[in-house]
Design an enzyme around this catalytic site. Structure first.
Site, mmCIF file in Angstrom:
data_model
loop_
_atom_site.group_PDB
_atom_site.id
_atom_site.type_symbol
_atom_site.label_atom_id
_atom_site.label_comp_id
_atom_site.label_asym_id
_atom_site.label_seq_id
_atom_site.Cartn_x
_atom_site.Cartn_y
_atom_site.Cartn_z
ATOM 1 N N ARG A 154 2.568 -6.873 9.413
ATOM 2 C CA ARG A 154 1.521 -5.306 9.884
ATOM 3 C C ARG A 154 2.156 -5.094 11.199
ATOM 4 O O ARG A 154 2.147 -3.778 11.748
ATOM 5 C CB ARG A 154 0.048 -5.574 9.985
ATOM 6 C CG ARG A 154 -0.122 -5.778 8.425
ATOM 7 C CD ARG A 154 -1.795 -6.664 8.182
ATOM 8 N NE ARG A 154 -2.448 -5.568 7.162
ATOM 9 C CZ ARG A 154 -3.487 -6.282 6.668
ATOM 10 N NH1 ARG A 154 -4.325 -7.490 6.832
ATOM 11 N NH2 ARG A 154 -4.131 -5.940 5.649
ATOM 12 N N ASN A 176 -1.756 -0.216 6.814
ATOM 13 C CA ASN A 176 -1.479 -0.795 7.459
ATOM 14 C C ASN A 176 -0.992 -1.658 6.704
ATOM 15 O O ASN A 176 -0.682 -3.346 5.951
ATOM 16 C CB ASN A 176 -2.694 -2.081 7.931
ATOM 17 C CG ASN A 176 -3.573 -2.347 6.855
ATOM 18 O OD1 ASN A 176 -3.676 -1.862 5.988
ATOM 19 N ND2 ASN A 176 -5.083 -2.980 7.406
ATOM 20 N N ARG A 189 -2.230 -14.984 5.017
ATOM 21 C CA ARG A 189 -2.824 -14.147 5.667
ATOM 22 C C ARG A 189 -2.299 -14.014 7.253
ATOM 23 O O ARG A 189 -2.344 -12.964 7.895
ATOM 24 C CB ARG A 189 -4.052 -13.735 6.311
ATOM 25 C CG ARG A 189 -5.447 -13.734 4.383
ATOM 26 C CD ARG A 189 -6.579 -13.283 4.567
ATOM 27 N NE ARG A 189 -7.186 -12.587 5.583
ATOM 28 C CZ ARG A 189 -7.135 -11.286 5.293
ATOM 29 N NH1 ARG A 189 -6.760 -10.837 4.120
ATOM 30 N NH2 ARG A 189 -7.513 -10.457 6.073
ATOM 31 N N THR A 228 -5.964 -7.692 10.415
ATOM 32 C CA THR A 228 -5.873 -6.102 9.774
ATOM 33 C C THR A 228 -5.790 -4.819 10.772
ATOM 34 O O THR A 228 -4.889 -4.127 9.927
ATOM 35 C CB THR A 228 -7.674 -5.771 10.070
ATOM 36 O OG1 THR A 228 -8.347 -6.886 9.118
ATOM 37 C CG2 THR A 228 -8.090 -4.928 8.614
ATOM 38 N N PHE A 261 -15.321 4.080 7.598
ATOM 39 C CA PHE A 261 -14.333 3.721 6.848
ATOM 40 C C PHE A 261 -14.103 3.770 5.341
ATOM 41 O O PHE A 261 -12.307 4.454 5.231
ATOM 42 C CB PHE A 261 -12.995 2.833 7.286
ATOM 43 C CG PHE A 261 -13.596 1.168 6.881
ATOM 44 C CD1 PHE A 261 -13.090 0.668 5.650
ATOM 45 C CD2 PHE A 261 -14.046 0.093 7.875
ATOM 46 C CE1 PHE A 261 -12.859 -0.392 5.876
ATOM 47 C CE2 PHE A 261 -14.317 -1.231 6.940
ATOM 48 C CZ PHE A 261 -13.631 -0.916 6.562
ATOM 49 N N LYS A 265 0.363 -0.784 0.174
ATOM 50 C CA LYS A 265 -0.111 -0.261 0.257
ATOM 51 C C LYS A 265 0.669 1.368 0.258
ATOM 52 O O LYS A 265 2.070 0.865 0.226
ATOM 53 C CB LYS A 265 -1.142 0.207 1.167
ATOM 54 C CG LYS A 265 -1.945 -1.106 0.849
ATOM 55 C CD LYS A 265 -2.678 -1.327 2.297
ATOM 56 C CE LYS A 265 -4.364 -2.385 2.167
ATOM 57 N NZ LYS A 265 -4.719 -1.743 3.474
ATOM 58 N N GLU A 275 -9.230 -10.572 -7.637
ATOM 59 C CA GLU A 275 -8.453 -9.256 -7.388
ATOM 60 C C GLU A 275 -7.284 -9.431 -8.469
ATOM 61 O O GLU A 275 -6.150 -8.199 -8.515
ATOM 62 C CB GLU A 275 -8.053 -9.508 -6.194
ATOM 63 C CG GLU A 275 -9.248 -9.287 -5.372
ATOM 64 C CD GLU A 275 -8.613 -9.103 -4.008
ATOM 65 O OE1 GLU A 275 -10.276 -9.346 -3.036
ATOM 66 O OE2 GLU A 275 -7.818 -8.967 -3.354
ATOM 67 N N TYR A 330 -12.272 -1.603 -4.334
ATOM 68 C CA TYR A 330 -12.720 -1.711 -2.052
ATOM 69 C C TYR A 330 -14.605 -1.600 -2.082
ATOM 70 O O TYR A 330 -15.271 -1.781 -1.346
ATOM 71 C CB TYR A 330 -12.095 -0.742 -1.192
ATOM 72 C CG TYR A 330 -11.263 -0.727 -1.311
ATOM 73 C CD1 TYR A 330 -10.339 -2.458 -0.015
ATOM 74 C CD2 TYR A 330 -9.828 -0.647 -1.568
ATOM 75 C CE1 TYR A 330 -9.119 -2.902 0.170
ATOM 76 C CE2 TYR A 330 -8.500 -0.783 -1.240
ATOM 77 C CZ TYR A 330 -8.571 -1.696 -0.190
ATOM 78 O OH TYR A 330 -6.701 -2.592 -0.130
ATOM 79 N N HIS A 382 -2.231 -5.243 1.333
ATOM 80 C CA HIS A 382 -3.367 -6.422 1.236
ATOM 81 C C HIS A 382 -3.225 -7.923 1.138
ATOM 82 O O HIS A 382 -2.126 -7.698 0.871
ATOM 83 C CB HIS A 382 -3.789 -5.270 0.418
ATOM 84 C CG HIS A 382 -5.197 -6.675 -0.231
ATOM 85 N ND1 HIS A 382 -6.541 -6.156 -0.215
ATOM 86 C CD2 HIS A 382 -5.329 -7.070 -1.572
ATOM 87 C CE1 HIS A 382 -7.563 -7.239 -1.203
ATOM 88 N NE2 HIS A 382 -6.764 -7.615 -1.324
HETATM 89 P P1 IDP Z 1 -7.924 -6.808 5.221
HETATM 90 O O1 IDP Z 1 -6.852 -6.249 4.291
HETATM 91 O O2 IDP Z 1 -7.394 -7.664 6.957
HETATM 92 O O3 IDP Z 1 -8.224 -8.056 4.405
HETATM 93 P P2 IDP Z 1 -10.774 -5.162 5.396
HETATM 94 O O4 IDP Z 1 -11.874 -5.884 6.516
HETATM 95 O O5 IDP Z 1 -11.528 -6.306 4.597
HETATM 96 O O6 IDP Z 1 -9.226 -5.914 5.957
HETATM 97 O O7 IDP Z 1 -10.356 -4.348 5.341
HETATM 98 C C1 IDP Z 1 -9.653 -3.586 4.308
HETATM 99 C C2 IDP Z 1 -8.915 -2.558 3.741
HETATM 100 O O8 IDP Z 1 -9.904 -1.576 5.158
HETATM 101 C C3 IDP Z 1 -8.341 -2.547 5.825
HETATM 102 O O9 IDP Z 1 -7.032 -3.805 4.991
HETATM 103 C C4 IDP Z 1 -8.069 -0.994 6.197
HETATM 104 O O10 IDP Z 1 -6.738 -1.027 5.357
HETATM 105 C C5 IDP Z 1 -9.213 -0.737 5.514
HETATM 106 N N1 IDP Z 1 -9.542 -1.235 7.323
HETATM 107 C C6 IDP Z 1 -10.824 -2.243 7.456
HETATM 108 N N2 IDP Z 1 -11.495 -1.966 8.783
HETATM 109 C C7 IDP Z 1 -11.502 -0.522 8.786
HETATM 110 C C8 IDP Z 1 -11.247 0.223 10.311
HETATM 111 O O11 IDP Z 1 -12.033 -0.181 11.017
HETATM 112 N N3 IDP Z 1 -10.919 2.000 9.883
HETATM 113 C C9 IDP Z 1 -10.306 2.293 9.288
HETATM 114 N N4 IDP Z 1 -9.436 1.094 8.155
HETATM 115 C C10 IDP Z 1 -10.048 0.404 8.302
HETATM 116 MG MG MG Z 2 -10.139 -7.464 3.049
#
Ligand code: IDP
Ligand code: MG
Length: 141
Positions: free
Chosen positions: A103, A113, A86, A92, A58, A10, A127, A50, A116
């Protein structure tokens, strides 16, 4: 099963000059890199990628962040790639991520974070197709 998963380094990863460090960890964990490029997402491309999160609190911030600077999508292949990747990156929110994960080591917060990762083998294929054409996927080592 041999699976494919999409990694994205990212914009925070690129800004912090951690791309080499993160790619080294991916390679050491046994992933084969099928394709890799540096691109800057438009807001439209980030929104589409997304779309599943549309409506969440968010979402707008995520689209803004993902289009804020260049990122590096990487198409990966390995036995059990989705789950293993993962495990390598961690939860996350870096606060919840296991010690030694990408992370936990490098991310500032749940939004920025570092990486992806796809959440299923089906989405891994979809994807990868979002960022790479067929001829950009190189199966030979
Ligand atoms: P992942 O990347 O671990 O699969 P997802 O829930 O799919 O997590 O969310 C996609 C991305 O959205 C996350 O990697 C993060 O950058 C952002 N994100 C997810 N949940 C939050 C939150 O509660 N606050 C801020 N950003 C979030
Ligand atoms: Mg995800």
């Amino acid at each position: 099963m041999i699976e494919r998963t999409l990694a994205i380094l990212k914009p925070d990863c690129v800004r912090k000059k951690l791309t080499g460090e993160v790619i080294a960890r991916i390679e050491k964990a046994g992933f084969k890199i099928l394709g890799m490029k540096k691109i800057k997402l438009t807001k439209e491309t980030a929104s589409g990628f997304y779309a599943v999160h549309k409506g969440k609190p968010f979402y707008d911030g995520l689209v803004e962040f993902m289009s804020s600077g260049p990122c590096i999508p990487i198409a990966l292949e390995k036995e059990n790639a989705v789950a293993d990747y993962r495990t390598l990156i961690g939860a996350t929110d870096p606060k919840d991520a296991a010690p030694g994960t990408i992370r936990k080591l490098f991310a500032d917060n749940k939004s920025e974070n570092i990486v992806h990762g796809s959440d299923s083998p089906e989405n891994g294929k979809i994807e990868i197709g979002y960022y790479f054409s067929k001829k950009e996927i190189i199966e030979l080592d």
